[in-house]
Design a protein around this motif. Structure first.
Motif, PDB file in Angstrom:
ATOM      1  N   LYS A  48      -7.403   0.903  -7.018  1.00  0.00           N
ATOM      2  CA  LYS A  48      -8.543   1.122  -5.594  1.00  0.00           C
ATOM      3  C   LYS A  48      -7.201   0.438  -4.808  1.00  0.00           C
ATOM      4  CE  LYS A  48     -12.686   2.953  -7.447  1.00  0.00           C
ATOM      5  NZ  LYS A  48     -11.819   3.050  -8.920  1.00  0.00           N
ATOM      6  N   ARG A  49      -6.898   1.108  -4.095  1.00  0.00           N
ATOM      7  CA  ARG A  49      -6.122   0.806  -2.664  1.00  0.00           C
ATOM      8  C   ARG A  49      -6.551   0.566  -1.963  1.00  0.00           C
ATOM      9  NH1 ARG A  49      -0.845   2.370  -2.168  1.00  0.00           N
ATOM     10  NH2 ARG A  49       0.081   3.132  -4.435  1.00  0.00           N
ATOM     11  N   ASP A  50      -8.197   0.701  -0.992  1.00  0.00           N
ATOM     12  CA  ASP A  50      -8.781   0.807  -0.566  1.00  0.00           C
ATOM     13  C   ASP A  50      -9.793  -1.055  -0.903  1.00  0.00           C
ATOM     14  OD1 ASP A  50     -10.025   1.461  -2.474  1.00  0.00           O
ATOM     15  OD2 ASP A  50     -12.098   2.527  -1.272  1.00  0.00           O
ATOM     16  N   ARG A  51      -9.222  -1.678  -1.599  1.00  0.00           N
ATOM     17  CA  ARG A  51      -9.895  -3.215  -1.970  1.00  0.00           C
ATOM     18  C   ARG A  51      -9.168  -3.669  -1.316  1.00  0.00           C
ATOM     19  NH1 ARG A  51     -13.361  -2.263  -7.572  1.00  0.00           N
ATOM     20  NH2 ARG A  51     -13.424  -4.596  -6.252  1.00  0.00           N
ATOM     21  N   ALA A 148      -1.841  -4.308   0.823  1.00  0.00           N
ATOM     22  CA  ALA A 148      -2.372  -4.208  -0.137  1.00  0.00           C
ATOM     23  C   ALA A 148      -1.028  -2.807  -1.199  1.00  0.00           C
ATOM     24  CB  ALA A 148      -3.894  -3.709  -0.604  1.00  0.00           C
ATOM     25  N   ALA A 149      -0.664  -2.020   0.227  1.00  0.00           N
ATOM     26  CA  ALA A 149      -0.024  -0.529   0.285  1.00  0.00           C
ATOM     27  C   ALA A 149       1.126  -1.503  -0.053  1.00  0.00           C
ATOM     28  CB  ALA A 149      -0.255  -0.027   1.243  1.00  0.00           C
ATOM     29  N   ARG A 150       1.570  -2.383   0.524  1.00  0.00           N
ATOM     30  CA  ARG A 150       3.208  -2.688   0.605  1.00  0.00           C
ATOM     31  C   ARG A 150       3.486  -3.523  -0.808  1.00  0.00           C
ATOM     32  NH1 ARG A 150       5.183  -5.046   6.723  1.00  0.00           N
ATOM     33  NH2 ARG A 150       5.234  -3.327   7.256  1.00  0.00           N
ATOM     34  N   TYR A 151       2.607  -4.973  -0.915  1.00  0.00           N
ATOM     35  CA  TYR A 151       2.219  -4.916  -2.213  1.00  0.00           C
ATOM     36  C   TYR A 151       2.793  -4.101  -3.603  1.00  0.00           C
ATOM     37  CZ  TYR A 151       0.372  -7.344  -6.479  1.00  0.00           C
ATOM     38  OH  TYR A 151      -0.494  -7.703  -7.722  1.00  0.00           O
ATOM     39  N   ALA A 152       1.892  -2.821  -3.427  1.00  0.00           N
ATOM     40  CA  ALA A 152       1.712  -2.267  -4.492  1.00  0.00           C
ATOM     41  C   ALA A 152       2.635  -0.924  -4.490  1.00  0.00           C
ATOM     42  CB  ALA A 152       0.586  -1.024  -4.938  1.00  0.00           C
ATOM     43  N   ASP A 153       3.390  -0.631  -3.502  1.00  0.00           N
ATOM     44  CA  ASP A 153       4.517   0.328  -3.208  1.00  0.00           C
ATOM     45  C   ASP A 153       5.827  -0.341  -2.950  1.00  0.00           C
ATOM     46  OD1 ASP A 153       2.252   2.524  -3.425  1.00  0.00           O
ATOM     47  OD2 ASP A 153       2.237   2.272  -1.741  1.00  0.00           O
ATOM     48  N   GLU A 154       5.620  -1.782  -2.807  1.00  0.00           N
ATOM     49  CA  GLU A 154       7.411  -2.391  -1.990  1.00  0.00           C
ATOM     50  C   GLU A 154       7.686  -3.745  -2.720  1.00  0.00           C
ATOM     51  OE1 GLU A 154       7.964  -2.277   2.538  1.00  0.00           O
ATOM     52  OE2 GLU A 154       6.785  -0.300   2.118  1.00  0.00           O
TER      53      GLU A 154
END
Length: 203
Positions: A48-51, A148-154
């Motif tokens: 869940k990217r929105d959490r 959260a997006a940077r954590y998951a993707d970068e």
């Protein structure tokens, strides 16, 4: 007799397993999330990217939170290695999760900052092998939105399933063999941070 003075642990200090370029944080997930993440080094599509996602540099605090990997929905314990520059970006852009008048002024200002910040910090009592609270604090870092997006993707450079390690240490603790249990713990050293990085996060 050893009379050498041992300085007490500072109340607010980040301790973590780290290298020159990475820092290890811990999370616990349902196996349908944790299993694929450990196999591929990335969170699966149903993560869940929105959490808000909370990362913890302390292995023992993670054990306290997930009950050594026995709590429902937290059966897979992950050691996530992330880039230090990402971790420090999150700290610089974080807001404390509770209001401190000396730092935030009035509550309205703090609430506004909390809404706008892509990360938030709370300091909870560090834990010992029996998961009892210690006097000093352990950092919990919540990531939302762009963080959260940077954590998951970068930021992620590796993901390891450390559930077997958690189970092994827990078994030793249950039998009272704390010396062997302690020897298996990940080595968490003081993490070097400029004072200004944490100045706005000390409760």
């Amino acid at each position: 007799m050893n009379d050498q003075h041992v300085a007490p642990e500072p109340r607010f200090r980040v301790r973590a397993r780290h290298t020159d370029t990475t820092v290890t944080v811990y999370q616990a997930y349902h196996p349908r999330i944790g299993g694929p993440a450990a196999r591929t080094g990335r969170f699966p599509a149903d993560w869940k990217r929105d959490r808000m996602t909370w990362i913890k540099p302390s292995f023992l605090w993670m054990m306290y939170r997930c009950g050594w990997g026995t709590k429902e929905g937290q059966e897979t314990v992950l050691a996530v290695e992330i880039r230090r520059d990402g971790f420090e970006w999150a700290l610089r852009n974080a807001c404390l999760s509770h209001h401190v008048p000396a730092l935030h002024g009035d509550r309205a200002s703090w609430r506004r900052r909390l809404r706008e910040a892509p990360a938030r910090v709370q300091w909870d009592p560090e834990r010992d092998l029996r998961l009892a609270a210690l006097p000093h604090r352990s950092l919990q870092l919540g990531l939302a939105g762009v963080a959260a997006a940077r954590y998951a993707d970068e930021w992620i450079t590796g993901v390891e399933d450390v559930t077997p390690l958690a189970a092994e240490i827990h078994a030793l603790v249950r039998t009272g063999d704390l010396e062997r249990a302690a020897a298996l713990l990940p080595e968490e050293r003081p993490y070097p941070l400029a004072d200004e990085v944490l100045a706005h996060l000390r409760a």
